[in-house]
Design a protein around this motif. Structure first.
Motif, PDB file in Angstrom:
ATOM      1  N   ASN A 185       4.675   3.466   1.400  1.00 59.40           N
ATOM      2  CA  ASN A 185       5.229   2.209   0.895  1.00 59.40           C
ATOM      3  C   ASN A 185       5.301   1.154   2.009  1.00 59.40           C
ATOM      4  O   ASN A 185       6.377   0.733   2.426  1.00 59.40           O
ATOM      5  CB  ASN A 185       6.606   2.439   0.284  1.00 59.40           C
ATOM      6  CG  ASN A 185       6.561   3.446  -0.843  1.00 59.40           C
ATOM      7  OD1 ASN A 185       5.649   3.424  -1.668  1.00 59.40           O
ATOM      8  ND2 ASN A 185       7.536   4.348  -0.889  1.00 59.40           N
ATOM      9  N   LEU A 186       4.145   0.743   2.470  1.00 63.29           N
ATOM     10  CA  LEU A 186       4.061  -0.111   3.654  1.00 63.29           C
ATOM     11  C   LEU A 186       4.541  -1.537   3.388  1.00 63.29           C
ATOM     12  O   LEU A 186       4.284  -2.106   2.326  1.00 63.29           O
ATOM     13  CB  LEU A 186       2.634  -0.134   4.183  1.00 63.29           C
ATOM     14  CG  LEU A 186       2.226   1.163   4.907  1.00 63.29           C
ATOM     15  CD1 LEU A 186       1.594   2.152   3.950  1.00 63.29           C
ATOM     16  CD2 LEU A 186       1.295   0.884   6.050  1.00 63.29           C
ATOM     17  N   LEU A 187       5.240  -2.096   4.378  1.00 62.07           N
ATOM     18  CA  LEU A 187       5.767  -3.451   4.354  1.00 62.07           C
ATOM     19  C   LEU A 187       5.267  -4.197   5.587  1.00 62.07           C
ATOM     20  O   LEU A 187       4.651  -3.603   6.481  1.00 62.07           O
ATOM     21  CB  LEU A 187       7.297  -3.426   4.349  1.00 62.07           C
ATOM     22  CG  LEU A 187       7.971  -2.615   3.247  1.00 62.07           C
ATOM     23  CD1 LEU A 187       9.464  -2.491   3.524  1.00 62.07           C
ATOM     24  CD2 LEU A 187       7.735  -3.250   1.888  1.00 62.07           C
ATOM     25  N   PHE A 188       5.557  -5.496   5.652  1.00 63.17           N
ATOM     26  CA  PHE A 188       5.201  -6.238   6.864  1.00 63.17           C
ATOM     27  C   PHE A 188       5.876  -5.636   8.091  1.00 63.17           C
ATOM     28  O   PHE A 188       5.328  -5.663   9.194  1.00 63.17           O
ATOM     29  CB  PHE A 188       5.581  -7.713   6.717  1.00 63.17           C
ATOM     30  CG  PHE A 188       4.542  -8.548   6.038  1.00 63.17           C
ATOM     31  CD1 PHE A 188       3.270  -8.697   6.592  1.00 63.17           C
ATOM     32  CD2 PHE A 188       4.805  -9.179   4.831  1.00 63.17           C
ATOM     33  CE1 PHE A 188       2.300  -9.466   5.967  1.00 63.17           C
ATOM     34  CE2 PHE A 188       3.838  -9.948   4.199  1.00 63.17           C
ATOM     35  CZ  PHE A 188       2.586 -10.089   4.767  1.00 63.17           C
ATOM     36  N   SER A 189       7.067  -5.070   7.905  1.00 63.49           N
ATOM     37  CA  SER A 189       7.802  -4.464   9.024  1.00 63.49           C
ATOM     38  C   SER A 189       7.146  -3.178   9.520  1.00 63.49           C
ATOM     39  O   SER A 189       7.507  -2.657  10.582  1.00 63.49           O
ATOM     40  CB  SER A 189       9.252  -4.177   8.622  1.00 63.49           C
ATOM     41  OG  SER A 189       9.304  -3.322   7.495  1.00 63.49           O
ATOM     42  N   ALA A 216      -7.881  -5.243   5.082  1.00 66.41           N
ATOM     43  CA  ALA A 216      -7.005  -4.212   4.541  1.00 66.41           C
ATOM     44  C   ALA A 216      -7.291  -3.861   3.087  1.00 66.41           C
ATOM     45  O   ALA A 216      -6.990  -2.754   2.650  1.00 66.41           O
ATOM     46  CB  ALA A 216      -5.538  -4.649   4.673  1.00 66.41           C
ATOM     47  N   SER A 217      -7.865  -4.782   2.323  1.00 62.26           N
ATOM     48  CA  SER A 217      -8.086  -4.522   0.897  1.00 62.26           C
ATOM     49  C   SER A 217      -9.177  -5.422   0.358  1.00 62.26           C
ATOM     50  O   SER A 217      -9.567  -6.408   1.000  1.00 62.26           O
ATOM     51  CB  SER A 217      -6.782  -4.739   0.104  1.00 62.26           C
ATOM     52  OG  SER A 217      -6.367  -6.091   0.196  1.00 62.26           O
ATOM     53  N   LYS A 218      -9.661  -5.071  -0.830  1.00 65.47           N
ATOM     54  CA  LYS A 218     -10.628  -5.928  -1.506  1.00 65.47           C
ATOM     55  C   LYS A 218     -10.449  -5.795  -3.011  1.00 65.47           C
ATOM     56  O   LYS A 218      -9.957  -4.774  -3.506  1.00 65.47           O
ATOM     57  CB  LYS A 218     -12.063  -5.591  -1.102  1.00 65.47           C
ATOM     58  CG  LYS A 218     -12.605  -4.287  -1.671  1.00 65.47           C
ATOM     59  CD  LYS A 218     -14.071  -4.116  -1.297  1.00 65.47           C
ATOM     60  CE  LYS A 218     -14.641  -2.826  -1.892  1.00 65.47           C
ATOM     61  NZ  LYS A 218     -16.084  -2.674  -1.581  1.00 65.47           N
ATOM     62  N   GLN A 271       0.845  -1.196   0.000  1.00 64.24           N
ATOM     63  CA  GLN A 271       0.000   0.000   0.000  1.00 64.24           C
ATOM     64  C   GLN A 271       0.877   1.242   0.000  1.00 64.24           C
ATOM     65  O   GLN A 271       1.844   1.337   0.739  1.00 64.24           O
ATOM     66  CB  GLN A 271      -0.899  -0.028   1.240  1.00 64.24           C
ATOM     67  CG  GLN A 271      -1.950   1.066   1.297  1.00 64.24           C
ATOM     68  CD  GLN A 271      -2.907   0.862   2.454  1.00 64.24           C
ATOM     69  OE1 GLN A 271      -3.332  -0.256   2.739  1.00 64.24           O
ATOM     70  NE2 GLN A 271      -3.248   1.929   3.154  1.00 64.24           N
ATOM     71  N   GLN A 272       0.546   2.216  -0.836  1.00 64.39           N
ATOM     72  CA  GLN A 272       1.417   3.366  -1.025  1.00 64.39           C
ATOM     73  C   GLN A 272       1.425   4.316   0.158  1.00 64.39           C
ATOM     74  O   GLN A 272       2.458   4.919   0.462  1.00 64.39           O
ATOM     75  CB  GLN A 272       1.042   4.113  -2.303  1.00 64.39           C
ATOM     76  CG  GLN A 272       1.329   3.324  -3.576  1.00 64.39           C
ATOM     77  CD  GLN A 272       1.086   4.142  -4.824  1.00 64.39           C
ATOM     78  OE1 GLN A 272       0.520   5.233  -4.782  1.00 64.39           O
ATOM     79  NE2 GLN A 272       1.510   3.618  -5.963  1.00 64.39           N
ATOM     80  N   SER A 273       0.307   4.466   0.822  1.00 60.93           N
ATOM     81  CA  SER A 273       0.267   5.434   1.929  1.00 60.93           C
ATOM     82  C   SER A 273      -0.816   5.094   2.937  1.00 60.93           C
ATOM     83  O   SER A 273      -1.805   4.422   2.612  1.00 60.93           O
ATOM     84  CB  SER A 273       0.036   6.856   1.385  1.00 60.93           C
ATOM     85  OG  SER A 273      -1.213   6.943   0.745  1.00 60.93           O
ATOM     86  N   CYS A 311      -1.841  -3.552  11.942  1.00 61.22           N
ATOM     87  CA  CYS A 311      -1.587  -4.909  11.453  1.00 61.22           C
ATOM     88  C   CYS A 311      -1.472  -4.867   9.939  1.00 61.22           C
ATOM     89  O   CYS A 311      -2.281  -4.226   9.260  1.00 61.22           O
ATOM     90  CB  CYS A 311      -2.711  -5.857  11.858  1.00 61.22           C
ATOM     91  SG  CYS A 311      -2.631  -6.360  13.591  1.00 61.22           S
ATOM     92  N   MET A 312      -0.483  -5.574   9.410  1.00 57.54           N
ATOM     93  CA  MET A 312      -0.261  -5.650   7.974  1.00 57.54           C
ATOM     94  C   MET A 312      -0.800  -6.977   7.442  1.00 57.54           C
ATOM     95  O   MET A 312      -0.662  -8.017   8.089  1.00 57.54           O
ATOM     96  CB  MET A 312       1.227  -5.519   7.644  1.00 57.54           C
ATOM     97  CG  MET A 312       1.841  -4.195   8.071  1.00 57.54           C
ATOM     98  SD  MET A 312       1.080  -2.776   7.256  1.00 57.54           S
ATOM     99  CE  MET A 312       1.360  -3.176   5.527  1.00 57.54           C
ATOM    100  N   MET A 313      -1.406  -6.917   6.259  1.00 58.01           N
ATOM    101  CA  MET A 313      -1.966  -8.106   5.634  1.00 58.01           C
ATOM    102  C   MET A 313      -1.565  -8.136   4.166  1.00 58.01           C
ATOM    103  O   MET A 313      -1.244  -7.097   3.572  1.00 58.01           O
ATOM    104  CB  MET A 313      -3.501  -8.099   5.745  1.00 58.01           C
ATOM    105  CG  MET A 313      -4.027  -7.883   7.150  1.00 58.01           C
ATOM    106  SD  MET A 313      -5.826  -7.967   7.263  1.00 58.01           S
ATOM    107  CE  MET A 313      -6.051  -9.746   7.283  1.00 58.01           C
ATOM    108  N   ASP A 314      -1.587  -9.339   3.583  1.00 53.43           N
ATOM    109  CA  ASP A 314      -1.347  -9.454   2.149  1.00 53.43           C
ATOM    110  C   ASP A 314      -2.458  -8.743   1.385  1.00 53.43           C
ATOM    111  O   ASP A 314      -3.628  -8.802   1.771  1.00 53.43           O
ATOM    112  CB  ASP A 314      -1.312 -10.921   1.717  1.00 53.43           C
ATOM    113  CG  ASP A 314      -0.014 -11.609   2.115  1.00 53.43           C
ATOM    114  OD1 ASP A 314       1.058 -11.014   1.910  1.00 53.43           O
ATOM    115  OD2 ASP A 314      -0.078 -12.740   2.637  1.00 53.43           O
TER     116      ASP A 314
END
Length: 222
Positions: A87-91, A189-191, A34-36, A116-119
């Motif tokens: 530029n979000l990452l799992f970290s 997080a997304s669809k 995700q960009q931002s 929380c980060m998700m695929d």
């Protein structure tokens, strides 16, 4: 004494379970790539004389005092103190904390939130299988890594509220003339939405004990 020790052990175990449970609670969700994302901290009366501090998992990531930024960049926050993540990452997952202090060191406002980060959900592909036994068409919402995803279906633009599985079965009697189908796969997080698939009920031919279905599909988006 033994009873006291046993009770103490039970209390400790319950406390441990409670702490473990709260660690998994997330107020915010984002997709990897995700960009931002703007963290929702707002202090309307923020001015340059305030000290502004942001931490990520207790590590200092932004620090501004008397208008001078010594950690991070001035453009990392908004005029009201919100933090911009890019530029979000799992970290990027973890606990974020914002603090705004008056020049005398007293606290003006504080905020804490867990991210929380998700695929990112991949785009579903709609496929179909003719069910000769039940005189129906089975639609499949095929998506990479379907575990934990929530599915929904639309028929002619209307949501089929009772259909929440990655498969949908439509009897030939329901498919009168033509139907336009779409499926959606989503997480917190997304669809993503599939292309439109149009099913046309062409004909049914009974040959012995086998029902043959003829269905024409078009996957062009309107």
């Amino acid at each position: 004494m033994a009873c006291f020790a046993a009770s103490l052990g039970v209390i400790f175990l319950l406390g441990f379970i409670d702490i473990s449970a709260t660690k998994d609670i997330c107020e915010l969700y984002a997709a990897v790539g995700q960009q931002s994302l703007t963290l929702p901290f707002v202090y309307e009366r923020l001015v340059n004389s305030h000290l502004v501090k942001w931490t990520h998992n207790s590590t200092l990531i932004f620090y501004r005092e008397q208008g001078k930024v010594s950690v991070g960049k001035p453009q990392d926050i908004s005029a009201t103190g919100s933090l911009f993540l890019k530029n979000l990452l799992f970290s990027s997952a973890g606990t974020y904390q914002a603090e705004v202090l008056y020049p005398n060191g007293t606290l003006a406002k504080m905020w804490t939130g867990r991210l929380c980060m998700m695929d990112k959900v991949s785009k579903p592909r709609l496929s179909y299988v003719c069910d000769f036994k039940f005189n129906a068409v089975n639609l499949n919402c095929d998506v990479v890594r379907p575990q934990g995803l929530v599915f929904s279906w639309t028929l002619d633009g209307k949501t089929l509220t009772s259909e929440t599985r990655p498969t949908l079965s439509i009897s030939l009697t329901q498919l009168k003339g033509e139907g336009s189908f779409m499926c959606t796969a989503a997480n917190k997080a997304s669809k993503e939405i599939s292309d439109i698939v149009r099913l046309y009920h062409s004909f049914c031919i009974v040959a012995g004990h086998i029902v043959l279905l003829a269905v024409v599909l078009s996957q062009n988006i309107m």
